[in-house]
Write a protein that holds these residues in place. Structure first.
Motif, PDB file in Angstrom:
ATOM      1  N   LEU A  87       0.836  -1.460   0.080  1.00 36.28           N
ATOM      2  CA  LEU A  87      -0.135  -0.264  -0.043  1.00 36.28           C
ATOM      3  C   LEU A  87       0.491   1.168  -0.171  1.00 36.28           C
ATOM      4  CD1 LEU A  87      -2.244  -1.228   2.661  1.00 36.28           C
ATOM      5  CD2 LEU A  87      -3.134  -1.141   0.294  1.00 36.28           C
ATOM      6  N   SER A  88       0.709   1.926  -1.590  1.00 36.05           N
ATOM      7  CA  SER A  88       1.273   3.003  -1.108  1.00 36.05           C
ATOM      8  C   SER A  88       0.755   4.197  -2.290  1.00 36.05           C
ATOM      9  CB  SER A  88       3.309   2.685  -1.485  1.00 36.05           C
ATOM     10  OG  SER A  88       3.013   3.127  -2.903  1.00 36.05           O
ATOM     11  N   PRO A  89       1.472   5.335  -1.806  1.00 35.51           N
ATOM     12  CA  PRO A  89       0.833   6.347  -2.986  1.00 35.51           C
ATOM     13  C   PRO A  89       1.100   6.301  -3.878  1.00 35.51           C
ATOM     14  CG  PRO A  89       1.817   7.314  -1.093  1.00 35.51           C
ATOM     15  CD  PRO A  89       2.474   6.071  -0.996  1.00 35.51           C
ATOM     16  N   TYR A 115       6.292   6.207   7.075  1.00 34.11           N
ATOM     17  CA  TYR A 115       7.313   6.693   6.933  1.00 34.11           C
ATOM     18  C   TYR A 115       6.794   7.181   5.439  1.00 34.11           C
ATOM     19  CZ  TYR A 115       8.346   4.365  11.700  1.00 34.11           C
ATOM     20  OH  TYR A 115       8.398   4.106  12.328  1.00 34.11           O
ATOM     21  N   GLU A 116       8.790   8.115   5.315  1.00 36.55           N
ATOM     22  CA  GLU A 116       8.642   8.656   3.925  1.00 36.55           C
ATOM     23  C   GLU A 116       8.804   7.307   2.559  1.00 36.55           C
ATOM     24  OE1 GLU A 116       8.549  12.058   3.365  1.00 36.55           O
ATOM     25  OE2 GLU A 116       8.114  11.463   4.620  1.00 36.55           O
ATOM     26  N   LEU A 131      -0.626  -0.588  -4.622  1.00 39.44           N
ATOM     27  CA  LEU A 131      -1.763  -0.126  -4.766  1.00 39.44           C
ATOM     28  C   LEU A 131      -2.189   1.010  -3.486  1.00 39.44           C
ATOM     29  CD1 LEU A 131      -4.590  -2.875  -4.416  1.00 39.44           C
ATOM     30  CD2 LEU A 131      -4.049  -1.985  -6.158  1.00 39.44           C
ATOM     31  N   SER A 132      -3.153   1.951  -4.573  1.00 35.26           N
ATOM     32  CA  SER A 132      -2.629   3.679  -3.512  1.00 35.26           C
ATOM     33  C   SER A 132      -4.625   3.580  -2.836  1.00 35.26           C
ATOM     34  CB  SER A 132      -2.875   5.232  -4.532  1.00 35.26           C
ATOM     35  OG  SER A 132      -3.166   5.879  -3.894  1.00 35.26           O
ATOM     36  N   ILE A 133      -5.345   4.243  -2.489  1.00 34.09           N
ATOM     37  CA  ILE A 133      -7.044   4.199  -2.275  1.00 34.09           C
ATOM     38  C   ILE A 133      -6.839   5.939  -3.126  1.00 34.09           C
ATOM     39  CG2 ILE A 133      -7.365   2.866  -1.036  1.00 34.09           C
ATOM     40  CD1 ILE A 133      -7.680   5.128   0.703  1.00 34.09           C
ATOM     41  N   GLY A 134      -6.151   6.459  -3.335  1.00 31.41           N
ATOM     42  CA  GLY A 134      -6.918   8.044  -3.926  1.00 31.41           C
ATOM     43  C   GLY A 134      -5.554   8.500  -4.057  1.00 31.41           C
ATOM     44  N   TYR A 136      -4.612  11.622  -2.481  1.00 36.20           N
ATOM     45  CA  TYR A 136      -4.239  11.846  -0.866  1.00 36.20           C
ATOM     46  C   TYR A 136      -3.360  11.878  -0.446  1.00 36.20           C
ATOM     47  CZ  TYR A 136      -8.445   9.173  -0.599  1.00 36.20           C
ATOM     48  OH  TYR A 136      -9.215   7.793  -1.174  1.00 36.20           O
ATOM     49  N   VAL A 137      -3.109  12.675   0.698  1.00 35.19           N
ATOM     50  CA  VAL A 137      -2.098  12.352   1.826  1.00 35.19           C
ATOM     51  C   VAL A 137      -2.289  11.668   3.120  1.00 35.19           C
ATOM     52  CG1 VAL A 137       0.321  12.887   2.974  1.00 35.19           C
ATOM     53  CG2 VAL A 137      -0.321  14.020   0.484  1.00 35.19           C
ATOM     54  N   LEU A 138      -1.916  10.382   3.074  1.00 34.08           N
ATOM     55  CA  LEU A 138      -2.513   9.644   4.451  1.00 34.08           C
ATOM     56  C   LEU A 138      -1.424   9.857   4.859  1.00 34.08           C
ATOM     57  CD1 LEU A 138      -4.559   7.004   2.829  1.00 34.08           C
ATOM     58  CD2 LEU A 138      -5.222   9.288   4.461  1.00 34.08           C
ATOM     59  N   SER A 139      -1.165   9.533   6.616  1.00 32.85           N
ATOM     60  CA  SER A 139      -0.075   9.315   7.156  1.00 32.85           C
ATOM     61  C   SER A 139       0.687   7.563   6.956  1.00 32.85           C
ATOM     62  CB  SER A 139       0.070   9.415   8.743  1.00 32.85           C
ATOM     63  OG  SER A 139      -0.456  10.792   9.158  1.00 32.85           O
ATOM     64  N   GLY A 140       0.138   6.345   6.869  1.00 29.14           N
ATOM     65  CA  GLY A 140       0.553   5.542   6.013  1.00 29.14           C
ATOM     66  C   GLY A 140      -0.935   4.570   5.235  1.00 29.14           C
ATOM     67  N   GLY A 141      -0.040   3.124   5.519  1.00 33.64           N
ATOM     68  CA  GLY A 141      -1.053   2.301   4.583  1.00 33.64           C
ATOM     69  C   GLY A 141      -2.388   1.538   5.911  1.00 33.64           C
ATOM     70  N   PRO A 144      -5.323   2.707   4.235  1.00 30.96           N
ATOM     71  CA  PRO A 144      -5.944   1.961   3.190  1.00 30.96           C
ATOM     72  C   PRO A 144      -5.533   0.083   3.011  1.00 30.96           C
ATOM     73  CG  PRO A 144      -4.478   3.649   2.895  1.00 30.96           C
ATOM     74  CD  PRO A 144      -5.007   3.544   4.138  1.00 30.96           C
TER      75      PRO A 144
HETATM   76  C1  9D3 Z   1       4.839  13.562   3.657  1.00 31.81           C
HETATM   77  C2  9D3 Z   1       5.556  12.571   2.228  1.00 31.81           C
HETATM   78  N1  9D3 Z   1       4.693  12.264   0.383  1.00 31.81           N
HETATM   79  C3  9D3 Z   1       5.953  12.943  -0.032  1.00 31.81           C
HETATM   80  C4  9D3 Z   1       5.864  13.653  -1.248  1.00 31.81           C
HETATM   81  C5  9D3 Z   1       5.122  11.060   0.270  1.00 31.81           C
HETATM   82  C6  9D3 Z   1       3.826   9.973   1.187  1.00 31.81           C
HETATM   83  C7  9D3 Z   1       4.703   8.804   2.093  1.00 31.81           C
HETATM   84  C8  9D3 Z   1       3.931   8.093   2.446  1.00 31.81           C
HETATM   85  C9  9D3 Z   1       3.071   9.989   1.131  1.00 31.81           C
HETATM   86  C10 9D3 Z   1       2.197   9.623   2.278  1.00 31.81           C
HETATM   87  C11 9D3 Z   1       2.790   8.369   2.966  1.00 31.81           C
HETATM   88  C12 9D3 Z   1       2.031   7.385   3.724  1.00 31.81           C
HETATM   89  N2  9D3 Z   1       0.625   7.578   2.458  1.00 31.81           N
HETATM   90  C13 9D3 Z   1       0.331   5.824   2.591  1.00 31.81           C
HETATM   91  O1  9D3 Z   1       1.358   5.231   2.764  1.00 31.81           O
HETATM   92  C14 9D3 Z   1      -0.273   5.427   1.352  1.00 31.81           C
HETATM   93  C15 9D3 Z   1      -1.914   6.565   0.991  1.00 31.81           C
HETATM   94  C16 9D3 Z   1      -1.767   7.686   1.239  1.00 31.81           C
HETATM   95  O2  9D3 Z   1      -1.119   8.530   1.829  1.00 31.81           O
HETATM   96  N3  9D3 Z   1      -3.093   7.895   0.030  1.00 31.81           N
HETATM   97  C17 9D3 Z   1      -3.407   7.121  -0.543  1.00 31.81           C
HETATM   98  N4  9D3 Z   1      -3.426   6.221  -0.743  1.00 31.81           N
HETATM   99  C18 9D3 Z   1      -2.242   5.655   0.472  1.00 31.81           C
HETATM  100  S1  9D3 Z   1      -1.810   4.322   0.271  1.00 31.81           S
HETATM  101  C19 9D3 Z   1      -0.533   4.434   1.186  1.00 31.81           C
END
Ligand code: 9D3
Length: 256
Positions: A87-89, A115-116, A131-134, A136-141, A144
């Motif tokens: 799960l990641s952006p 984390y980053e 996969l991402s769920i959309g 927008y910036v979340l703090s972690g997976g 999701p």
């Molecule tokens: C502020 C850090 N960002 C720099 C451009 C990168 C970043 C890293 C890690 C942004 C968010 C995250 C944590 N998010 C997820 O792990 C994540 C996520 C999300 O933020 N939005 C939509 N789906 C998902 S799935 C996992």
């Protein structure tokens, strides 16, 4: 169907699984969700799951070894994994079509990032999907992961009861839902449309189809293009598009 979720916040996942449709599916034995604390797969005395990025820069990166060890342990326990989803952006956006695909699998493992970012080698060596769920910036997976378990879990036969039937759901047909009303017949001066109280079932069905199309056309025209419409819906849509075109032309002084 089984889900294994690898996370540094196992209690957040458990809290999200305590109530609702998924909780019932678990209680009925139709779903099995196991939560794995990533720190249990660390090897150092500080139980480190992250480290500074090579090349410098701000923030921390998730180390590959604990994730690889956690997924190996899950694979050993289950015998085989059908999907290991990171799960990641950076992932493809999770959709209903993806939910349907995943609901056909037996064992799905979800790896929550924090984390980053996550060491790139986890992508190539451990994950089968990302996969991402959309956007927008979340703090972690973790949220999701709960979203995916909910959307996929409810597609497993028996998890959603007959009274909540999947049949009528907007996204299963590719359109937004029609407007819903219950008593009272008048609320703060706003009346329920007469047709819904008429008892005329075919008229009600047609009104709902039209209302769903109208709303989808106004709010999510992208969905209308992709929707599987029947003949009646196609006719209603043409009619609505004509009406909207006429209305728009009136609005622009009827000069075109
Ligand atoms: C502020 C850090 N960002 C720099 C451009 C990168 C970043 C890293 C890690 C942004 C968010 C995250 C944590 N998010 C997820 O792990 C994540 C996520 C999300 O933020 N939005 C939509 N789906 C998902 S799935 C996992």
């Amino acid at each position: 169907m089984t889900f294994d979720i690898v996370t540094i916040f196992p209690e957040s996942i458990r809290a999200g699984l305590r109530e609702g449709v998924v909780a019932r599916g678990i209680a009925q034995g139709l779903l099995d969700v196991a939560v794995h604390d990533l720190r249990d797969f660390t090897a150092d005395r500080h139980r480190s799951v992250d480290d500074a990025p090579y090349g410098g820069g701000p923030g921390m990166v998730m180390k590959p070894e604990p994730i690889a060890r956690a997924v190996s342990a899950v694979r050993a326990q289950r015998g085989h994994l059908d999907a290991v989803i990171l799960l990641s952006p950076q992932g493809r956006v999770f959709t209903q079509a993806e939910a349907v695909r995943l609901s056909g699998l037996e064992h799905v493992t979800l790896v929550c990032g924090r984390y980053e970012g996550i060491d790139e080698r986890v992508r190539s060596l451990v994950a089968t999907d990302e996969l991402s769920i959309g956007d927008y910036v979340l703090s972690g997976g973790e949220l999701p992961a709960l979203v995916i378990v909910d959307a996929v879990g409810r597609l497993v036969p028996g998890v959603v009861g007959a009274e909540e039937s999947l049949e009528d759901e907007s996204f299963s047909r590719g359109l937004l839902d029609y407007p819903h009303y219950t008593r009272p017949a008048e609320f703060e001066g706003h009346r329920v449309p007469d047709v819904l109280m008429s008892g005329h079932h075919s008229e009600v069905r047609r009104w709902r189809k039209r209302a769903a199309l109208e709303r989808t056309l106004a709010r999510r025209p992208d969905l209308v293009d992709a929707a599987a419409l029947d003949d009646e819906e196609r006719r209603l849509l043409e009619d609505l598009e004509t009406t909207q075109r006429v209305t728009r032309m009136r609005g622009t002084d009827a000069k075109e």
